[in-house]
Design an enzyme around this catalytic site. Structure first.
Site, PDB file in Angstrom:
ATOM      1  N   GLU A 143       0.822  -1.213   0.000  1.00  0.00           N
ATOM      2  CA  GLU A 143       0.000   0.000   0.000  1.00  0.00           C
ATOM      3  C   GLU A 143       0.854   1.261   0.000  1.00  0.00           C
ATOM      4  OE1 GLU A 143      -2.672  -0.594   3.363  1.00  0.00           O
ATOM      5  OE2 GLU A 143      -4.075  -1.616   2.048  1.00  0.00           O
TER       6      GLU A 143
ATOM      7  N   ASP B 242      -8.183  -9.370   3.903  1.00  0.00           N
ATOM      8  CA  ASP B 242      -7.977  -8.244   4.821  1.00  0.00           C
ATOM      9  C   ASP B 242      -9.067  -8.159   5.892  1.00  0.00           C
ATOM     10  OD1 ASP B 242      -6.984  -6.006   5.967  1.00  0.00           O
ATOM     11  OD2 ASP B 242      -7.478  -4.624   4.359  1.00  0.00           O
TER      12      ASP B 242
ATOM     13  N   GLU C 133     -12.734  -2.550  11.712  1.00  0.00           N
ATOM     14  CA  GLU C 133     -12.689  -1.832  10.433  1.00  0.00           C
ATOM     15  C   GLU C 133     -13.787  -2.289   9.474  1.00  0.00           C
ATOM     16  OE1 GLU C 133      -8.919  -2.113   8.401  1.00  0.00           O
ATOM     17  OE2 GLU C 133      -9.701  -1.171   6.590  1.00  0.00           O
TER      18      GLU C 133
HETATM   19  C1  GCV Z   1      -2.652   0.299   8.395  1.00  0.00           C
HETATM   20  C2  GCV Z   1      -6.074  -2.295   5.352  1.00  0.00           C
HETATM   21  C3  GCV Z   1      -6.525  -1.049   6.056  1.00  0.00           C
HETATM   22  C4  GCV Z   1      -5.393  -0.048   6.192  1.00  0.00           C
HETATM   23  C5  GCV Z   1      -4.238  -0.742   6.927  1.00  0.00           C
HETATM   24  C6  GCV Z   1      -3.822  -1.959   6.112  1.00  0.00           C
HETATM   25  C7  GCV Z   1      -2.704  -2.722   6.797  1.00  0.00           C
HETATM   26  O1  GCV Z   1      -5.801  -2.023   4.022  1.00  0.00           O
HETATM   27  O2  GCV Z   1      -7.601  -0.478   5.370  1.00  0.00           O
HETATM   28  O3  GCV Z   1      -5.853   1.050   6.924  1.00  0.00           O
HETATM   29  O4  GCV Z   1      -3.150   0.129   7.094  1.00  0.00           O
HETATM   30  O5  GCV Z   1      -4.930  -2.813   5.981  1.00  0.00           O
HETATM   31  O6  GCV Z   1      -3.019  -3.667   7.500  1.00  0.00           O
HETATM   32  O7  GCV Z   1      -1.548  -2.378   6.625  1.00  0.00           O
END
Ligand code: GCV
Length: 718
Positions: free
Chosen positions: A310, A384, A412
């Protein structure tokens, strides 16, 4: 006289009229509500009126203070501190080495039996005197043992003839805070960060200590206090002084502090031209940084790293592997006993055929290539933190590398801190899943506790749901998720039910019938959320960005960040074909699971659309069509939440009024939002199935256009 009578009457009414206190949730499961059960109180008086805790290390001092305070709050007893057993009962606590007397009370226990963190709690009779021994090979074990004893008292459990031996399954039991230095929390829904970076190190909020004691009470022994989307500033001298101040508060509670390491820190704050992990200047920079950190924080735990994922920088930016990056950092902290937790949640800029396969493809070839002080931290499922995923195929597939579990405690993808979703059910489902890596009974828990592949460096992490809100977690029941994460990290074999009952008794009520009613609600809550959000193996169909509401129509931007990439609905059917004829993700699982998942008839129905694209009229085990089954699952989720609301109203006047009212309002929001999920998803999928809703499904409240048009601003956690 009249006035005195009235006062007495008021006192009497207050003392007998049930729960009139207002509990704002700050005290968590440590609220130590005075015991009312007479037998239990009598037992406490008989057994625990004298306390003898030996040793004076900071952790033992914490153990002593916590126990005395907890016992007095629970029992109202006057507790005598003694130097030898006396009266009808005495608690004797300490390490085997701090007291020869303790060792003499447990002659059958070999030194080293409990390890540093395990403990024994045993009732020993000396004539008519009852001695309750709490003993461990280490200070932390004594702390955990005394918290265990307090839990037994607080839950009004049996206190005679105790014979308990406990050892934690995992060595590292950590919270991961996705907390930013600006005070926000990524995916945090309970206010801002509890770390006040601005005022640290000068001001030490009392909250830090209360956070530490809550964690110690459930055996959590480490905390990563910064976000995995890391800020290089955290490693600068200015911030390290703040981190050291937090570490000072955590230490007497047996908790180590860890930091996330931004891979490009040598360039960003060290002014180096590169962050290449094989560059001698970079290697030197990290070694010096480790020396600087350990000079300030001698028990610093180590680094957690998100790299090449990411948009985060990582070794692949320099043509190096994840192992090159992890090993370079591991070498920097190893002289001090530090460790590196390298995350396997990776996906690069090239969109793969199936994102669920990527971590496995990148990491399996690296098995055996990591230093001894590296753990690879793997999310519970391959995508995720979805409401339901199969376990991550990396578990069992890297026998030469210690794998650490990463669960998400913050919700989340589960309604944020607004929905009551008890996550022990999810954690336990994953931990108990059989990987078949070394034949049957190769559960995920055995991979991460090191028994399957003989690792002693073991760990588990939970992404914290903790924030600055008075009740810590936003939703009162979010506390149960923090609690159950800690309890399962200690012992993955505990059942969600027994953990829930402990938590309820310590947090809400000791009334057996109310406790079991609340427990039932908790145990069905995760399945309810799966049903009204993503039944039958659907996943990643949430709204963009905030991930809170439904968004099955999301179809623009990076394909593997959309919903249509995952549900693949069309007029022919729905689901992601991960069979051998599709993306072949099934082949990442060991036999016979790969075959079980590959065939829609043997694939568990709760994962059906994770692995298969099936026609709308596919016949389910119930005899219904897939479409009808899906509709009824959505409805079932909604109905279950309606049931929670109805049940909760029966508790008015039976539990604390503030707790009652808080949950009542939250459940009303959850009921609305469960309908929002059902209506939006079913209306959208109906555009493909072109079939009516079966009997029993409520008509949607609005049109699909309405749901698609909803816009939200400032949803927390982004
Ligand atoms: C901390 C998902 C979440 C992100 C998070 C990522 C991760 O994509 O939406 O907010 O980033 O996981 O675990 O690194």
């Amino acid at each position: 006289m009249y006035r005195a009578y009235t006062t007495l009457l008021i006192i009497f009414v207050l003392a007998t009229a049930g729960p009139v206190r207002a509990d704002d949730g700050y005290r968590l499961w440590l609220r130590n509500e005075p015991l009312t059960d007479r037998t239990c109180l009598k037992e406490c008086n008989r057994r625990f009126e004298n306390v003898m805790i030996t040793g004076d290390s900071p952790v033992l001092k914490t153990a002593h203070d916590e126990f005395i305070a907890g016992l007095s709050e629970l029992t109202g007893m006057k507790i005598n501190e003694v130097t030898e057993p006396s009266g009808s009962g005495t608690i004797v606590a300490g390490t085997f080495s701090s007291s020869a007397y303790i060792a003499s009370l447990l002659p059958d226990v070999a030194p080293g039996h409990t390890g540093e963190e395990g403990y024994i709690i045993r009732t020993v009779k000396q004539g008519r005197r009852n001695i309750t021994v709490v003993a461990s090979g280490g200070d932390k074990g004594v702390l955990y043992g005394l918290f265990h004893l307090l839990r037994l008292i607080s839950t009004e459990s049996q206190l005679d003839n105790l014979s308990i031996t406990e050892r934690p399954a995992m060595a590292l039991r950590l919270l991961n805070h996705w907390d930013n230095l600006d005070g926000t929390v990524e995916r945090g829904y309970a206010g801002g960060s509890i770390w006040n970076w601005h005022l640290l190190p000068g001001y030490i909020s009392p909250r830090y200590r209360d956070y530490a004691r809550a964690n110690a009470s459930i055996g959590i022994n480490g905390t990563v206090i910064t976000n995995v989307n890391a800020n290089a500033l955290a490693l600068t001298p200015q911030y390290l002084a703040k981190v050291a101040a937090v570490a000072d508060v955590m230490r007497p509670f047996g908790i180590k502090v860890y930091l996330t390491a931004r891979f490009s820190a040598p360039q960003e704050t060290g002014n180096l031209p590169t962050s290449d992990p094989l560059d001698p200047g970079v290697i030197r920079w990290w070694k010096d940084k480790a020396a600087e950190i350990y000079a300030l924080i001698p028990d610093f735990g180590g680094f957690l790293v998100k790299a090449n994922s990411e948009g985060q920088p990582g070794p692949q930016n320099y043509g190096r592997s994840h192992a090159d990056g992890a090993n370079m950092l591991a070498d920097a902290v190893s002289p001090y006993g530090g460790i590196v937790m390298w995350r396997a949640f990776v996906y690069d800029n090239n969109v793969p055929v199936d994102r669920a396969k990527q971590a496995y493809n990148e990491f399996v070839p690296l098995d055996g290539k990591f230093r001894d002080n590296v753990l690879v931290q793997v999310k519970n499922g391959p995508v995720d933190f979805q409401p339901r995923e199969p376990f991550h195929p990396l578990f069992g597939a890297m026998p030469s590398t210690p794998l650490m579990m990463e669960f998400q405690v913050t919700q989340e993808y589960l309604g944020c801190a607004t929905h009551l979703v008890y996550l022990a059910s999810l954690y336990s489902e994953v931990l108990r899943s059989d990987t078949y890596a070394a034949g049957p009974r190769s559960e995920v828990s055995k991979v991460i506790d090191g028994t399957l592949h003989s690792h002693s460096l073991t760990g588990i992490a939970g992404v914290a749901n903790i924030g600055s809100e008075r009740n810590w977690t936003g939703h009162l029941f979010g506390q149960a998720n923090w609690y159950s994460f800690g309890r399962l990290a200690w012992n993955p074999d505990l059942s969600p039910e027994e953990i829930a009952m402990e938590w309820i008794r310590m947090t809400l009520t000791r009334d057996p019938s109310i406790a079991s009613g609340i427990c039932k609600m908790m145990l069905s809550s995760r399945e309810a959320a799966v049903n009204y959000m993503t039944p039958l193996g659907l996943h990643h169909i949430m709204a963009e960005g905030h991930h809170w509401g439904p968004g099955p129509w999301v179809d623009h931007g990076r394909p593997d960040w959309t919903s249509v990439y995952y549900h693949r609905a069309d007029t022919a059917g729905i689901g992601f074909d991960r069979t051998t004829a599709g993306s072949n993700a099934v082949s990442q699982y060991f036999p016979p699971l790969n075959e079980v998942f590959n065939d829609p008839h043997s694939c568990p129905e709760n994962l059906l659309l994770w692995f298969h694209h099936l026609p709308w009229n596919y016949q389910m085990k119930s005899g219904r069509t897939l479409w009808n089954e899906m509709c009824l699952k959505y409805q079932e989720g909604v109905n279950t939440v309606d049931g929670f609301r109805g049940y909760w109203t029966t508790l008015e006047d039976k539990i604390d009024r503030e707790q009652y009212e808080h949950v009542r309002q939250m459940l009303a929001i959850q009921a609305n939002e469960s309908r929002w999920w059902k209506d939006a998803c079913l209306l959208y999928f109906q555009t493909f199935s072109r079939m009516p809703f079966p009997e029993g499904v409520e008509q949607p409240q609005h049109t699909l256009e309405y749901y698609r048009g909803l816009k939200f601003y400032y949803v927390p956690g982004i």
